[in-house]
Design a protein around this motif. Structure first.
Motif, PDB file in Angstrom:
ATOM      1  N   SER A  57       0.860  -1.197   0.000  1.00  0.00           N
ATOM      2  CA  SER A  57       0.000   0.000   0.000  1.00  0.00           C
ATOM      3  C   SER A  57       0.892   1.242   0.000  1.00  0.00           C
ATOM      4  O   SER A  57       1.836   1.328   0.791  1.00  0.00           O
ATOM      5  CB  SER A  57      -0.878   0.032   1.246  1.00  0.00           C
ATOM      6  OG  SER A  57      -1.479  -1.210   1.445  1.00  0.00           O
ATOM      7  N   TRP A  76       2.565   6.061  11.828  1.00  0.00           N
ATOM      8  CA  TRP A  76       2.526   5.388  10.521  1.00  0.00           C
ATOM      9  C   TRP A  76       1.286   4.489  10.415  1.00  0.00           C
ATOM     10  O   TRP A  76       0.628   4.440   9.378  1.00  0.00           O
ATOM     11  CB  TRP A  76       3.819   4.592  10.278  1.00  0.00           C
ATOM     12  CG  TRP A  76       3.860   3.978   8.916  1.00  0.00           C
ATOM     13  CD1 TRP A  76       3.787   2.658   8.608  1.00  0.00           C
ATOM     14  CD2 TRP A  76       3.944   4.667   7.653  1.00  0.00           C
ATOM     15  NE1 TRP A  76       3.815   2.476   7.249  1.00  0.00           N
ATOM     16  CE2 TRP A  76       3.913   3.689   6.637  1.00  0.00           C
ATOM     17  CE3 TRP A  76       4.036   6.012   7.292  1.00  0.00           C
ATOM     18  CZ2 TRP A  76       3.973   4.021   5.285  1.00  0.00           C
ATOM     19  CZ3 TRP A  76       4.090   6.336   5.933  1.00  0.00           C
ATOM     20  CH2 TRP A  76       4.065   5.350   4.951  1.00  0.00           C
ATOM     21  N   ASP A  78      -1.470   5.009  11.950  1.00  0.00           N
ATOM     22  CA  ASP A  78      -2.605   5.918  11.818  1.00  0.00           C
ATOM     23  C   ASP A  78      -2.769   6.376  10.364  1.00  0.00           C
ATOM     24  O   ASP A  78      -3.875   6.630   9.896  1.00  0.00           O
ATOM     25  CB  ASP A  78      -2.380   7.127  12.751  1.00  0.00           C
ATOM     26  CG  ASP A  78      -3.624   7.984  12.891  1.00  0.00           C
ATOM     27  OD1 ASP A  78      -4.697   7.535  12.469  1.00  0.00           O
ATOM     28  OD2 ASP A  78      -3.504   9.115  13.408  1.00  0.00           O
ATOM     29  N   MET A  80      -1.624   4.503   7.602  1.00  0.00           N
ATOM     30  CA  MET A  80      -1.870   3.388   6.678  1.00  0.00           C
ATOM     31  C   MET A  80      -3.086   2.518   7.024  1.00  0.00           C
ATOM     32  O   MET A  80      -3.695   1.936   6.131  1.00  0.00           O
ATOM     33  CB  MET A  80      -0.623   2.485   6.616  1.00  0.00           C
ATOM     34  CG  MET A  80       0.605   3.178   6.093  1.00  0.00           C
ATOM     35  SD  MET A  80       0.354   4.062   4.516  1.00  0.00           S
ATOM     36  CE  MET A  80       0.002   2.727   3.379  1.00  0.00           C
ATOM     37  N   GLN A  81      -3.393   2.412   8.331  1.00  0.00           N
ATOM     38  CA  GLN A  81      -4.498   1.519   8.735  1.00  0.00           C
ATOM     39  C   GLN A  81      -5.825   1.844   8.053  1.00  0.00           C
ATOM     40  O   GLN A  81      -6.509   0.933   7.589  1.00  0.00           O
ATOM     41  CB  GLN A  81      -4.686   1.565  10.255  1.00  0.00           C
ATOM     42  CG  GLN A  81      -3.671   0.761  11.012  1.00  0.00           C
ATOM     43  CD  GLN A  81      -4.217  -0.607  11.384  1.00  0.00           C
ATOM     44  OE1 GLN A  81      -4.852  -1.273  10.583  1.00  0.00           O
ATOM     45  NE2 GLN A  81      -3.965  -1.018  12.600  1.00  0.00           N
ATOM     46  N   PRO A  82      -6.223   3.141   7.986  1.00  0.00           N
ATOM     47  CA  PRO A  82      -7.514   3.415   7.333  1.00  0.00           C
ATOM     48  C   PRO A  82      -7.543   2.904   5.892  1.00  0.00           C
ATOM     49  O   PRO A  82      -8.540   2.329   5.457  1.00  0.00           O
ATOM     50  CB  PRO A  82      -7.605   4.955   7.376  1.00  0.00           C
ATOM     51  CG  PRO A  82      -6.753   5.365   8.511  1.00  0.00           C
ATOM     52  CD  PRO A  82      -5.618   4.375   8.540  1.00  0.00           C
ATOM     53  N   GLU A  84      -5.710   0.447   4.488  1.00  0.00           N
ATOM     54  CA  GLU A  84      -5.690  -1.010   4.411  1.00  0.00           C
ATOM     55  C   GLU A  84      -7.032  -1.597   4.835  1.00  0.00           C
ATOM     56  O   GLU A  84      -7.539  -2.510   4.180  1.00  0.00           O
ATOM     57  CB  GLU A  84      -4.576  -1.558   5.284  1.00  0.00           C
ATOM     58  CG  GLU A  84      -3.222  -0.952   4.881  1.00  0.00           C
ATOM     59  CD  GLU A  84      -2.089  -1.921   4.917  1.00  0.00           C
ATOM     60  OE1 GLU A  84      -1.988  -2.603   5.929  1.00  0.00           O
ATOM     61  OE2 GLU A  84      -1.312  -1.968   3.937  1.00  0.00           O
ATOM     62  N   LEU A  85      -7.588  -1.078   5.930  1.00  0.00           N
ATOM     63  CA  LEU A  85      -8.851  -1.651   6.416  1.00  0.00           C
ATOM     64  C   LEU A  85     -10.024  -1.303   5.507  1.00  0.00           C
ATOM     65  O   LEU A  85     -10.890  -2.130   5.258  1.00  0.00           O
ATOM     66  CB  LEU A  85      -9.138  -1.196   7.853  1.00  0.00           C
ATOM     67  CG  LEU A  85      -8.208  -1.780   8.918  1.00  0.00           C
ATOM     68  CD1 LEU A  85      -8.685  -1.404  10.313  1.00  0.00           C
ATOM     69  CD2 LEU A  85      -8.122  -3.289   8.817  1.00  0.00           C
TER      70      LEU A  85
END
Lengths: 159, 255
Positions: A57, A76, A78, A80-82, A84-85
């Protein structure tokens, strides 16, 4: 022994302890689905093989690719998580049909489904990044790029 | 709390606008209440939840000092608030619910109405912590990670593929690549972590080594941060249970 002490002190506490231990052991024995607060604490215990290809990503802000080295691991995540999820749940939206409805036939499906569209997500994400990156964000590009692992490093697929 | 605030991890800083349903039967029941949807794009709701969640320990402390009669009701409130907050918080892009286990189980020790009950619950929490960590080692044996020589190379590539591709030349990228290219060395690191976790089994039989286990867990937290870039800080309250001296558990004063 601990349980003996508990039994002598308070029978309800003893029952609570027994139920807690039984719940945890049952969840471990069954694997798969969990029931808070009984979880599997695997911590990378399954076999994870080296793959030839990884889909990575990538987020670019104002035309510049964000680099993990510039942020703490928590920040990081914070960033990338949105991404990816959100995209992962877009791809696996049949969870409601497969698992939840089977186990909870009475449940309201609307409680498990997001109404956020991809364009709304992108608008929200751009605004969310501003305080996280502490800079104005004019444009955001999200990409999922294939990289090959050649035994030494990861190289972009189209290179 | 300061760590979370500085890293933008309060609910009001995460600004959730969507959720992600995990494979947790309790969570599915919880989601029927719709609280996780009510909090989406709801700034006053985030501030209310943050304020309640982070102030409950202080409110409990004050109740012990000035209003002891109300302390049991406040503990029940704290447990309810923690459960609602953690269930919702971990449905949003934040962190795993497993990493928040201390928030869920720790307040239970304050439910006891006597010092003896408190100390027994505290001791029970110690056993839970021992189980939490030792089971991670057992899972590595059961699921086969401990028997896969290329395991750590695979984990490093899986966990750090973003860092490796967007931050080439950074010291951590260099270190991870160096380890990835040397699977036996990386595997040794993985095996050491598994053995460290398994060593906690001794805690089921004796409290003699609690100080050593305490230090081992601190070592794990530091290594997890540098090698895996995972912050497991929120589990650290459970470490307190290892500081209880053997034989002192019946003399702990509650409140």
């Amino acid at each position: 022994m601990y349980l003996k002490k508990v039994y002598r002190h308070n029978k309800f506490l003893f029952l609570f302890c027994i139920l807690f231990v039984a719940g945890q052991l049952f969840i471990n024995y069954k694997r798969g689905l969990v029931f808070s607060p009984f979880f599997h604490y695997g911590m990378f215990s399954e076999v994870i093989r080296v793959k030839n290809q990884y889909t990575v990503s990538e987020v670019s802000v104002n035309g510049k690719l964000l680099a993990a080295k510039d942020y703490s691991p928590a920040v990081w995540d914070d960033i990338m998580q949105p991404v990816e999820l959100f995209y992962h749940q877009q791809m696996s939206s049949n969870q409601w049909q497969v698992d939840i409805h089977r186990l909870l036939p009475f449940a309201d499906s609307l409680k498990f489904v997001n109404s956020l569209s991809e364009s709304d997500f992108k608008k929200w994400y751009r605004l969310h990044l501003q305080p996280v990156l502490k800079q104005p964000v004019d444009s955001v590009q999200i990409a999922f790029t294939d990289y090959y692992f050649n035994g030494k490093s990861l190289t972009k697929a189209n290179k | 709390m300061l760590y979370k605030w500085f890293n933008g991890l309060f609910l009001y800083q995460l600004e959730p606008s969507f959720f992600y349903t995990r494979q947790d039967l309790f969570t599915w029941f919880f989601m029927q209440a719709g609280m996780h949807q009510w909090l989406l794009n709801n700034k006053p709701g985030w501030i209310l939840f943050d304020a309640l969640f982070y102030s409950m320990p202080l409110i409990y402390f004050l109740s012990l000092k000035y209003l002891k009669k109300a302390s049991l009701a406040i503990v029940l409130c704290m447990i309810t608030v923690n459960w609602c907050y953690v269930q919702c918080y971990t449905l949003y892009p934040s962190n795993s619910i497993e990493g928040h286990i201390a928030w869920l189980v720790f307040p239970v020790v304050f439910l006891g109405n006597s010092d003896k009950t408190f100390s027994l619950l505290f001791e029970g929490l110690r056993y839970f912590f021992i189980f939490f960590f030792a089971s991670a080692g057992v899972w590595k044996l059961v699921q086969g990670g401990a028997f896969s020589p290329a395991e750590m190379s695979g984990i490093l590539l899986y966990q750090h593929n973003q860092l490796l591709t967007n931050s080439p030349g950074y010291w951590q990228s260099g270190l991870f690549l160096w380890l990835i290219q040397r699977p036996p060395l990386a595997y040794l690191l993985y095996l050491s972590a598994a053995l460290l976790e398994l060593s906690f089994i001794v805690g089921f039989f004796t409290k003699k080594f609690d100080r050593q286990l305490f230090l081992l867990f601190l070592l794990f937290l530091v290594m997890d941060y540098f090698i895996m870039r995972i912050t497991y800080l929120e589990v650290s309250p459970l470490l307190l249970t290892l500081l209880m001296k053997p034989g002192r558990e019946n003399t702990i004063k509650h409140g």
